[in-house]
Design a protein around this motif. Structure first.
Motif, short mmCIF file in Angstrom:
data_model
loop_
_atom_site.label_atom_id
_atom_site.label_comp_id
_atom_site.label_asym_id
_atom_site.label_seq_id
_atom_site.Cartn_x
_atom_site.Cartn_y
_atom_site.Cartn_z
N ALA A 167 -13.41 0.99 0.60
CA ALA A 167 -12.41 0.01 0.20
C ALA A 167 -11.56 0.65 -0.88
CB ALA A 167 -13.08 -1.25 -0.32
N GLY A 168 -10.96 -0.19 -1.69
CA GLY A 168 -10.17 0.39 -2.75
C GLY A 168 -9.19 -0.60 -3.29
N PHE A 169 -8.40 -0.15 -4.20
CA PHE A 169 -7.40 -1.02 -4.81
C PHE A 169 -6.02 -0.41 -4.64
CE2 PHE A 169 -11.21 -2.56 -6.68
CZ PHE A 169 -10.96 -3.92 -6.86
N TYR A 170 -5.09 -1.30 -4.46
CA TYR A 170 -3.71 -0.87 -4.38
C TYR A 170 -2.97 -1.47 -5.55
CZ TYR A 170 0.72 0.52 -2.38
OH TYR A 170 1.92 1.12 -2.16
N LYS A 171 -2.28 -0.64 -6.30
CA LYS A 171 -1.54 -1.17 -7.44
C LYS A 171 -0.05 -1.03 -7.18
CE LYS A 171 -2.96 -0.73 -11.58
NZ LYS A 171 -3.39 -0.22 -12.90
N PRO A 172 0.58 -2.12 -6.78
CA PRO A 172 2.03 -2.07 -6.55
C PRO A 172 2.77 -1.81 -7.86
CG PRO A 172 1.16 -4.26 -6.06
CD PRO A 172 0.02 -3.43 -6.52
N ASN A 175 2.04 -0.99 -12.24
CA ASN A 175 1.02 -0.51 -13.13
C ASN A 175 0.05 -1.61 -13.55
OD1 ASN A 175 -0.28 1.26 -14.76
ND2 ASN A 175 1.61 2.12 -15.58
N ALA A 176 0.53 -2.83 -13.59
CA ALA A 176 -0.27 -3.90 -14.17
C ALA A 176 -0.83 -4.86 -13.12
CB ALA A 176 0.56 -4.68 -15.17
N MET A 177 -0.72 -4.48 -11.86
CA MET A 177 -1.13 -5.40 -10.81
C MET A 177 -2.19 -4.72 -9.96
SD MET A 177 1.96 -7.13 -8.84
CE MET A 177 1.75 -8.47 -7.75
N SER A 178 -3.19 -5.46 -9.53
CA SER A 178 -4.15 -4.80 -8.65
C SER A 178 -4.48 -5.69 -7.47
CB SER A 178 -5.42 -4.45 -9.42
OG SER A 178 -5.98 -5.61 -9.99
N LEU A 179 -4.46 -5.10 -6.29
CA LEU A 179 -4.82 -5.82 -5.08
C LEU A 179 -5.99 -5.09 -4.43
CD1 LEU A 179 -1.27 -6.26 -3.56
CD2 LEU A 179 -2.64 -8.02 -4.67
N ALA A 180 -6.93 -5.87 -3.91
CA ALA A 180 -8.07 -5.23 -3.27
C ALA A 180 -7.74 -4.95 -1.81
CB ALA A 180 -9.30 -6.11 -3.39
N ALA A 238 -21.61 0.31 -9.76
CA ALA A 238 -22.43 -0.58 -8.92
C ALA A 238 -22.17 -2.04 -9.22
CB ALA A 238 -23.91 -0.26 -9.11
N VAL A 239 -20.95 -2.49 -8.99
CA VAL A 239 -20.64 -3.92 -9.09
C VAL A 239 -19.77 -4.29 -7.90
CG1 VAL A 239 -20.77 -4.02 -11.60
CG2 VAL A 239 -18.59 -3.56 -10.50
N PRO A 240 -19.78 -5.57 -7.52
CA PRO A 240 -18.96 -5.99 -6.39
C PRO A 240 -17.47 -5.82 -6.67
CG PRO A 240 -20.30 -7.82 -7.23
CD PRO A 240 -20.59 -6.66 -8.08
N PHE A 241 -16.72 -5.73 -5.60
CA PHE A 241 -15.29 -5.38 -5.78
C PHE A 241 -14.56 -6.40 -6.63
CE2 PHE A 241 -12.63 -8.29 -3.31
CZ PHE A 241 -13.58 -8.99 -2.58
N PHE A 242 -14.96 -7.70 -6.52
CA PHE A 242 -14.15 -8.69 -7.24
C PHE A 242 -14.36 -8.63 -8.75
CE2 PHE A 242 -17.89 -10.85 -5.46
CZ PHE A 242 -18.50 -11.29 -6.61
N MET A 243 -15.36 -7.85 -9.16
CA MET A 243 -15.53 -7.70 -10.60
C MET A 243 -14.74 -6.50 -11.12
SD MET A 243 -19.52 -8.70 -10.94
CE MET A 243 -19.63 -8.46 -12.72
N LYS A 244 -14.03 -5.83 -10.21
CA LYS A 244 -13.33 -4.61 -10.65
C LYS A 244 -11.85 -4.85 -10.89
CE LYS A 244 -16.53 -1.56 -8.25
NZ LYS A 244 -16.77 -0.84 -6.99
N PHE A 245 -11.35 -6.02 -10.47
CA PHE A 245 -9.92 -6.30 -10.58
C PHE A 245 -9.38 -5.99 -11.97
CE2 PHE A 245 -10.31 -8.91 -6.76
CZ PHE A 245 -9.14 -8.57 -6.12
N GLU A 246 -10.07 -6.57 -12.94
CA GLU A 246 -9.57 -6.48 -14.31
C GLU A 246 -9.48 -5.05 -14.79
OE1 GLU A 246 -11.91 -9.05 -16.89
OE2 GLU A 246 -10.16 -8.91 -18.21
N THR A 247 -10.54 -4.30 -14.50
CA THR A 247 -10.56 -2.92 -14.93
C THR A 247 -9.42 -2.15 -14.29
OG1 THR A 247 -12.91 -3.25 -14.58
CG2 THR A 247 -12.20 -1.10 -15.35
#
Ligand SMILES: Nc1ncnc2c1ncn2[C@@H]1O[C@H](COP(=O)(O)OP(=O)(O)OP(=O)(O)O)[C@@H](O)[C@H]1O
Ligand SMILES: [Mg+2]
Lengths: 230, 701, 446
Positions: free
Chosen positions: C61-66, C68-73, C265-274
């Motif tokens: 999976a991964g994150f896409y940042k459209p 600098n301050a936005m993150s989409l899973a 080792a955390v689920p993806f939805f806990m990574k948004f903020e980081t």
């Protein structure tokens, strides 16, 4: 007055696997109050079994046992126990004292089970009895601190303390040297005289038999002869 | 008649026999002592947990009892469980009636109205701050500020424009991206700013509608809101105390955030994680040894932008200068890059040696220049709620301060609750008093006009049909937005921000806490409450704190269940083993038993002898085991057991559990062990009683 | 073997003692087997719910940042990602990819907060096999006692499949219409109306937070382009390989020039903020295992295993005491016999062996019986489909029904371990027996 012990055609069989061992095979025996009776016979002849029947610790396969005129065949375990407690005293070949109790307590034990005497009466009775068997100085000792003869004296005191009608003794001298054994028989005989207590004991010691008032010979589960004498 | 003497004899026999068979007694005693120890220790721990939990929960949120709708679909859960928000515990439509009725119950001191719902807050965006300031500057006619702020808007728009490539790459709607690009182009053009001077309000609306959403970087925070009567809440719950800011004044709308939420959710991520690491290191963790913590430090360092974005250019320059000096004192080579980004990253990439100084520098120099909290104390915040049927409700409410429940300071579960006045809460929940409805209707009429003008904003700017999307909320009903957010910008604000305190107790609540005058009369109070509810046909159910605490209480019950099952299993096996040992012991003592039986002991006497023996052994072991357990509990009581996990903080009613042992625990432990001993000896005693008297005659020994 | 025969004869001789000891040992074995079965059952529940609902064995999976301050899973160019995975994964079973969303589900009578899994049925042949539909009566009072609905309709259109718990809460059944409402960063709220086409049986706790919609529904809600997706779920032939394969895949993607996020080792939805706070834009790939995505649930298994270990150690201690005592008795009773054997010429070692063999035979017999009974009980309990009433217990079991899972391996472990314990407890008495001098032993009266 009826005989204190009356066996009529008493039979005792032991199942042993598929066999049946006939330990006592139809004995008629009557013992009167105050008798000093020895049961003699070779090993395995059925002496112990006979005593068991008389002492109501076992019941005959057939035939009847009457103690003091009362038939035992219809009695429950509880009633038999009560009968033993009140009418019969036991002296065992290996003394069978309660090891965790001292001399006084061992002697007191049947009185406690009876629960009929007050504490002071009991104390008097026990002390009297212990004195009779000559153990007053050892009264606080435990059985394992006593000699074999002394232990058997305790057993005698215990058997007599309830003033039973009959005292049964299965080879009381077998585990004692002959001198001590003789002293024990003397003591028993003495008590028989003085207190008119009926004694029935088994033995295959000729010296002991000779001192009996009556000798019943058992051979192979049957009475060989009932020699009346002396 | 001489039963006493016989009994005495039995006791003597029991003690002497135990002593005579020392090894057997020791082995069985060992098992029994161990068993008592476990039962008493764990029983005491659990009761202590229950005690502290009951203390902390009754004095924080639950009160002694909670009442709520008898026909509720779900169970009341004061602490969040595994489902998000949408629990349906029914309603108490007329709280005043319930309060009046329940106060008639003897022991009831107070009935506190409550309601729990989830509100969402958008963490503030930089652009929102700037636009808000710009709007204020325009309103107050501060033209210098307008210039500076306008320039910042352009910088932001420029940076968004630069990211449009990335945005286009994932968008399903290239036309929309194109339109967004156009809007940005417009904002970056000179013409826009010329127009701004003539009609700043229209331009501001355009920025709100088109640029602000593009620059959005705020977080969506889910906050658990407890609506109540704040004054009463403070008075009745002893655990409640204020940390920052001030108490919501009587008759005022307002929100108190829980300190835990404030520090662990609302605080700037960088600062918050930095706090965590600092905390861990202070507790003795070595950064050099803990790879997970090192990993965390690296992640914090990568978050440096969260700090930079918050600094104005002047602040940036100042921080850079101070950082440069600070670095020198830390013996960092001059050759290292000295731009502010690199230096902040360096500051955050702490190790065991410099963490103290760096942390101090961060809080002394940088933090005061940042908005450390996205929803800061003293400011207003827009909360959005969803009604049961999914309508969005918004309310604007001031954050007066933060609070904590004593003992539960470090619990995330307890710290999830934020307290607000019930009047505002009802709006968030989607329920208003009749007065408010009427008031709202009249207000809606007056602002309706302005709403239209807002929709025409683009037309005014582009002089053509409104092609750009304005409605950010396609289908959702939007009327409440006016009720909350927009309206109160006007003069009505002051009036709407206060209310008659009595209204708190009139109308809707979801549940209510019952506070007793005398907590020791709990059992009676419960029956009285039930009777009163029955009598006045209130249609409510009463639950105790444990049930009301939801899954937490469930966990406690589960723990008790597991403990009881474990004890049961242990004792079952112990029973079998002891039984086994005793049967062997009995067989060994057959001649002795036979003798007793021959000379006239009844069966019950023999049985009694064995049972009494175990009774004595059980009692002695029970006492020894209890003393051992009490010693351990006392020792733990003086040092305390640290809570191993968040949920444990609630169980422990604090960071540490100081267990106490009660007479009940000991009595229960000893009673159980004696019961088990006696039970385990029943069969052996039965075997013993069956020993025939003949065995006494069978010679030997 | 003669020792063996002697052992068995002796055990039979002391019938009552052997029986009681066997009972105790057997009970503990049974308990151990049951506890292990329960623990394995919880683990299976976890694996099952996790790998049906939240993750593949491995997730690319991964994150896409459209900005600098936005993150989409989301990941872009998902086709290419899957190609890479499929070409480079040893022991691969299959891959799928899922869109992910989070929002409200609204009916006339209720609202639930849930996750949305965007599926592409054309691509997921396995999906329909794993999902078990519920009877209508399970979620509707007075509903028919039969399964209605057709999950294959998820292939397209505005459709949704729910779990029983959600259907109950929303008060809907197959054929009803719901509104999905998602919130995007920045306060947009997008909605879509969907029709319920099927209702599935609950699969543990996680099914409270999962629903299925066609991918396109989510793409529309989030306005994402067709080559984006949420995550590639990689299924391996053996789930045990997940960790190793994850490391391998990280290497593969790194070599191909992808930017990778550090493993956490955390689920993806806990990574948004980081992710949001990090200084990069565009795509980064994040590769995790199923365990990482449900890491907050694994504590249950740890806690359960701790209780098991604690309980079993206490029980073993008690049993050891019992066995020791009974062996003591055996030694004492048979002192003469030992003396005779020693006199005849039996060595000390053989005496020792004689007693140990006896203990081992007893242990083996009792544990085997216990394990068999334990396994049978576990199967019996499974067959009963016991429903768990309490929420907390549900949370602990990660399921609404009690589930035991007996692994042959754990039976052997239980039998082996407890037999060994039995044997070892007999060691001391046996040693004492072997040390007896023949003279003393023969002189012993009793
Ligand atoms: N419980 C029993 N079961 C089977 N057979 C028994 C039992 N008790 C005794 N016998 C048998 O009954 C017969 C009589 O035994 P008993 O003990 O009465 O003999 P005894 O005359 O007392 O011998 P000793 O002089 O050796 O004591 C013996 O052949 C014995 O083997
Ligand atoms: Mg004899």
């Amino acid at each position: 007055m009826p005989a204190i012990v009356q066996l009529t055609n008493a039979v005792k069989e032991y199942p042993l696997g598929k066999l049946v061992v006939k330990a006592v095979r139809g004995v008629d025996l009557s013992i009167e109050r105050g008798e000093f009776t020895a049961i003699s016979g070779p090993s395995g002849s059925g002496k112990t079994t006979l005593l068991n029947l008389i002492g109501c610790v076992d019941v005959p396969t057939s035939g009847t046992v009457q103690i003091d005129g009362q038939s035992t065949s219809a009695l429950s375990d509880r009633q038999l126990t009560d009968l033993r407690l009140h009418k019969i005293g036991f002296i065992f070949q290996s003394f069978n004292l309660i090891n965790v109790l001292d001399v006084y307590q061992n002697v007191e034990f049947p009185l406690l089970l009876q629960g009929e005497l007050s504490a002071s009466d009991r104390k008097k009775r026990v002390e009297e009895m212990v004195e009779k068997v000559g153990l007053t100085t050892q009264i606080k000792q435990r059985p394992n601190e006593l000699s074999g003869g002394q232990r058997q004296r305790v057993a005698i005191a215990r058997a007599l303390v309830t003033r039973p009608a009959i005292v049964l003794a299965d080879e009381p001298t077998a585990n004692l040297d002959s001198a001590t054994g003789k002293a024990i028989i003397d003591l028993m005989k003495d008590l028989n005289h003085k207190e008119h207590i009926t004694f029935i004991f088994s033995t295959h010691d000729a010296n002991v038999t000779s001192r009996a008032g009556r000798v019943v010979r058992v051979v192979d589960g049957l009475l060989a002869q009932a020699a009346e004498h002396a | 008649m001489n039963l006493g003497d016989q009994l005495r004899m039995l006791v003597v026999l029991a003690f002497r026999s135990l002593w005579a068979h020392q090894v057997k007694s020791a082995i069985i005693g060992f098992i029994l002592v161990g068993g008592t120890f476990l039962v008493v220790l764990f029983g005491a721990l659990l009761s202590s947990i229950e005690g502290s939990m009951s203390r902390s929960i009754t004095s924080s949120m639950s009160g002694h009892y909670q009442v709520y709708d008898a026909n509720a679909e779900d169970e009341l859960a004061l602490f969040p469980g595994f489902s998000f928000g949408s629990v349906d515990i029914g309603e108490i439509p007329d709280f005043a009636k319930v309060e009046k009725s329940l106060l008639q119950v003897d022991n009831v001191r107070a009935v506190v109205p409550m309601g729990i719902t989830i509100g969402t807050v958008f963490g503030a965006n930089e652009i929102d701050h700037v636009l808000e300031s710009l709007r204020n500057a325009v309103r107050d006619g501060r033209s210098d500020d307008v210039k500076v702020l306008g320039e910042r808007v352009r910088v932001i728009a420029q940076s968004i424009y630069g990211d449009m490539e990335a945005r286009a790459a994932i968008s399903s709607d290239p036309e929309k991206v194109a339109r967004q690009r156009d809007a940005l182009n417009l904002v970056l053009s000179e013409k826009f700013w010329d127009d701004f001077e003539t009609d700043p309000l229209t331009a501001l609306d355009f920025l709100d509608a088109n640029v602000a959403p593009l620059a959005a970087d705020g977080r969506l925070l889910y906050l658990r809101m407890i609506g109540t009567d704040p004054q009463q809440f403070k008075k009745e719950f002893e655990g409640f105390y204020l940390v920052d800011g001030e108490m919501i004044p009587e008759g005022q709308r307002g929100l108190l955030l829980s300190k835990r939420t404030y520090e662990k959710l609302i605080k700037n991520l960088c600062a918050r994680d930095f706090d965590d690491v600092y905390h861990d290191v202070k507790l003795g963790t070595k950064l050099s040894e803990d790879t997970l913590l090192q990993e965390k430090v690296r992640r914090i360092s990568r978050q440096y932008q969260r700090i930079l974005f918050q600094l104005t250019p002047e602040d940036s320059a100042e921080v850079a200068t101070k950082l440069r000096e600070f670095r020198k004192t830390q013996n960092v080579p001059e050759t290292e890059p000295d731009d502010i980004a690199a230096m902040v990253q360096w500051l955050l990439l702490v190790n065991d040696e410099n963490i103290d100084e760096n942390y101090k520098f961060f809080y002394d120099v940088i933090a005061p220049k940042m908005n450390l909290y996205e929803v800061p104390v003293g400011q207003e915040v827009i909360l959005r709620g969803f009604t049961q049927s999914g309508y969005i409700k918004s309310v604007k409410v001031k954050v007066w301060g933060t609070y904590e429940f004593s003992g539960l300071e470090s619990s995330d579960l307890a710290g999830a609750a934020n307290v607000m006045d019930l009047v505002t809460w009802r709006e968030l929940y989607g329920r208003m008093s009749d007065d408010q409805k009427a008031e709202l209707d009249s207000i809606r009429e007056t602002v309706g006009v302005q709403d239209v003008s807002r929709e025409d904003a683009e037309a005014a700017l582009f002089g053509g049909g409104g092609e750009l999307e304005v409605a950010a909320v396609p289908d959702a009903p939007v009327f409440d937005e006016f009720a909350g957010a927009n309206l109160k910008r006007g003069e009505e604000e002051a009036a709407l921000n206060s209310f008659d305190p009595a209204t708190l107790h009139q109308g809707l609540a979801l549940n209510a806490a019952i506070i007793l005058k005398d907590p020791s009369g709990e059992a009676k109070a419960l029956t009285d409450l039930k009777a009163q509810i029955e009598k006045d046909q209130l249609g409510l159910q009463v639950v105790d704190w444990q049930k009301a605490s939801g899954i937490v209480g469930g966990f406690l019950m589960t723990m008790r269940g597991v403990l009881y099952i474990a004890i049961f299993v242990i004792f079952l096996v112990a029973l079998v083993i002891i039984n086994n040992l005793m049967v062997m012991a009995t067989l060994e003592r057959t001649p002795e038993i036979g003798t007793m039986r021959a000379i006239g002991a009844q069966r019950w006497f023999v049985m009694g002898m064995f049972i009494l023996e175990m009774l004595v052994l059980g009692l002695v072991s029970g006492v020894i085991g209890s003393i051992a357990a009490a010693a351990v509990v006392l020792w733990l009581g003086s040092t305390g057991i640290p809570a191993p996990a968040d949920i444990a903080v609630i169980f422990f009613g604090g960071d540490r559990l100081y267990p106490v042992i009660s007479a009940m625990d000991v009595i229960f432990g000893i009673g159980l062990i004696v019961f088990v001993s006696v039970l385990s000896t029943l069969y052996p005693a039965f075997v013993a009683a069956r020993v025939a008297p003949v065995v006494a005659m069978q010679g030997k020994e | 073997m003669v020792l063996f025969t002697i052992a068995i004869r002796n055990l039979v001789q002391a019938r009552r003692r052997s029986a009681l000891l066997s009972l105790a040992i057997g009970l503990v074995t049974m308990l151990l087997v049951l506890m292990m079965a329960l623990s394995a059952g919880i683990n299976d529940n976890l694996v099952r719910s996790a790998t049906i609902m939240s993750a593949g064995h491995i997730n690319v999976a991964g994150f896409y940042k459209p900005t600098n301050a936005m993150s989409l899973a989301v990941v872009t160019d998902v086709g290419e990602l899957r190609n890479i995975v499929e070409e480079n994964t040893p022991n691969l079973d299959y891959t799928i990819d899922r869109m992910r969303g989070w929002g409200k589900l609204i009916s006339d009578t209720g609202t639930v907060q849930t996750g949305f899994s965007g599926v592409d049925l054309a691509d997921e042949s396995h999906f329909l096999e794993v999902i078990q539909l519920a009877k209508e009566s399970d979620y509707k009072d007075g509903g028919r006692d039969e399964i209605i609905g057709d999950p294959s309709q998820l292939a397209g259109g505005n459709t949704i499949m729910l779990f029983v718990n959600q259907a109950r809460r929303l008060g809907v059944g197959v054929g009803d219409t719901l509104t999905i409402q998602t919130e995007t960063v920045g306060g947009y709220t997008n909605t879509a109306d969907v029709t319920v086409v099927a209702v599935a049986r609950d699969v543990g706790l996680l099914s409270g937070f999962a629903t299925y919609v066609p991918k396109q529904v989510l793409r529309d809600l989030y306005q994402l382009s067709p080559d984006t997706s949420g995550a590639v779920w990689v299924y391996l032939k053996d789930i045990e390989d997940a960790d190793a394969t994850m490391k391998h895949l990280r290497g593969v993607f790194e070599a191909k020039g992808y930017r990778l996020m550090d493993h956490e080792a955390v689920p993806f939805f806990m990574k948004f903020e980081t992710v949001q706070g990090e200084d990069w834009t565009g795509q980064k790939i994040d590769i995790t295992t199923w365990k990482d995505e449900v890491v907050m649930l694994t504590f249950v298994i740890t806690a359960f295993d701790t209780v098991t270990v604690f309980l079993v150690s206490i029980l073993v201690l008690i049993i050891a005491v019992g066995i020791m005592n009974s062996m003591w008795n055996a030694v004492r009773e048979r002192t003469r016999e030992i003396g005779t054997m020693r006199a005849i010429g039996m060595t000390r070692t053989r005496v020792l062996a004689m007693f140990l063999v006896e203990a081992f035979v007893l242990g083996l017999f009792a544990t085997t019986v216990g394990a068999t009974l334990g396994a049978a009980t576990a199967f019996g309990l499974n067959a009963l489909h016991i429903n768990v009433p309490n929420d907390a217990v549900k949370a602990i079991l990660l399921s609404d029904t009690l589930r035991m899972s007996v692994h042959v391996q754990s039976l052997f472990i239980a039998v082996g371990f407890l037999t060994l314990c039995t044997g070892l407890s007999a060691l001391w008495p046996a040693l004492r027996a072997s040390r007896l001098s023949p003279v003393v032993a023969l002189g012993h009266t009793e």
